[in-house]
Design an enzyme around this catalytic site. Sequence first.
Site, PDB file in Angstrom:
ATOM      1  N   ARG A  41      -4.168  -7.558  52.727  1.00 56.46           N
ATOM      2  CA  ARG A  41      -4.948  -6.479  52.109  1.00 56.46           C
ATOM      3  C   ARG A  41      -3.996  -5.416  51.587  1.00 56.46           C
ATOM      4  O   ARG A  41      -3.794  -4.363  52.211  1.00 56.46           O
ATOM      5  CB  ARG A  41      -5.925  -5.881  53.121  1.00 56.46           C
ATOM      6  CG  ARG A  41      -6.960  -6.878  53.616  1.00 56.46           C
ATOM      7  CD  ARG A  41      -7.811  -6.263  54.723  1.00 56.46           C
ATOM      8  NE  ARG A  41      -8.803  -7.210  55.224  1.00 56.46           N
ATOM      9  CZ  ARG A  41      -9.627  -6.973  56.242  1.00 56.46           C
ATOM     10  NH1 ARG A  41      -9.547  -5.803  56.872  1.00 56.46           N
ATOM     11  NH2 ARG A  41     -10.495  -7.875  56.640  1.00 56.46           N
ATOM     12  N   ASP A  62      -2.375  -2.300  49.768  1.00 59.06           N
ATOM     13  CA  ASP A  62      -2.904  -0.951  49.557  1.00 59.06           C
ATOM     14  C   ASP A  62      -2.981  -0.609  48.078  1.00 59.06           C
ATOM     15  O   ASP A  62      -2.443  -1.315  47.226  1.00 59.06           O
ATOM     16  CB  ASP A  62      -2.010   0.075  50.263  1.00 59.06           C
ATOM     17  CG  ASP A  62      -2.076  -0.013  51.777  1.00 59.06           C
ATOM     18  OD1 ASP A  62      -3.092  -0.508  52.301  1.00 59.06           O
ATOM     19  OD2 ASP A  62      -1.103   0.422  52.432  1.00 59.06           O
ATOM     20  N   ARG A 101       6.151   0.219  54.069  1.00 58.73           N
ATOM     21  CA  ARG A 101       6.426   1.482  53.388  1.00 58.73           C
ATOM     22  C   ARG A 101       6.965   2.530  54.362  1.00 58.73           C
ATOM     23  O   ARG A 101       7.797   3.369  53.989  1.00 58.73           O
ATOM     24  CB  ARG A 101       5.168   1.980  52.693  1.00 58.73           C
ATOM     25  CG  ARG A 101       4.772   1.128  51.489  1.00 58.73           C
ATOM     26  CD  ARG A 101       3.375   1.454  50.997  1.00 58.73           C
ATOM     27  NE  ARG A 101       3.216   2.870  50.726  1.00 58.73           N
ATOM     28  CZ  ARG A 101       2.057   3.495  50.693  1.00 58.73           C
ATOM     29  NH1 ARG A 101       0.931   2.837  50.957  1.00 58.73           N
ATOM     30  NH2 ARG A 101       2.000   4.791  50.420  1.00 58.73           N
TER      31      ARG A 101
END
Length: 246
Positions: A50, A52, A198
């Site tokens: 999934r 972002d 990230r």
Amino acid sequence: MPRYKLTIEYDGTPFSGWQIQDTAPTVQGALETAVKAICGEDVRVHGAGRTDAGVHARGQVAHCDIAKHFPRGRFRDGLNAHLRPNPIAVLAADIVPDDFEARFSAIKRHYLYRITNTRANLALDIGRVWRVPRALDADAMHEAAQRLLGKHDFTTFRDTECQAKSPEKTLDQLDVTREGDAISIVTSARSFLHSQVRSMVGSLVWVGEGRWSADDLAGALAARNRAACGPVAPPDGLYLMRVDYE
């Protein structure tokens, strides 16, 4: 009813991530609209990851079940025709066994994060790379990155809204290399926490700038506290490159 495995490439810039939403454009939503246009069916397209908002993919994998059988290549081409002008390309659409699951059958996911270490503004790569104007020591970043390998509690590098049952993950690879102004961070694991890549990249940039040492990074990991994390890197430079299966 055949199950199709889709291999997908997309520019995540105009999308609010992979997962379908009622009020915002998503990659999953665009794919499901394309499937319905071809088959007349409301079909759920299940993704391996999934991603972002703003995150890109070179090799996202998804699966869906449809009632119609297509000649080889026809389903792929039909999806691509109906996906235009969205920046999404279905690279392959192959029939797979009924027990194949894009998410749960995956044994490893590979991500690339791209940094341009230059003071000049971006032109061609706007939205596709993180421009860091301050000088970065990529060797120091790579050395520090090795402290994150293995099985750990990655709470520090986990988004506060992450829904994973456990913060423990096993990181198999985290390599930092430099070629001219381009810095590439390649990481692999069976699965990642929400915003883990990230978060790790942002902390590694602090190492590259000299704000943190390798010991500081290891200490942040050991703290198991989100407040100990460095900055979260923007989504622009992150790419889901490949998903491996048995």
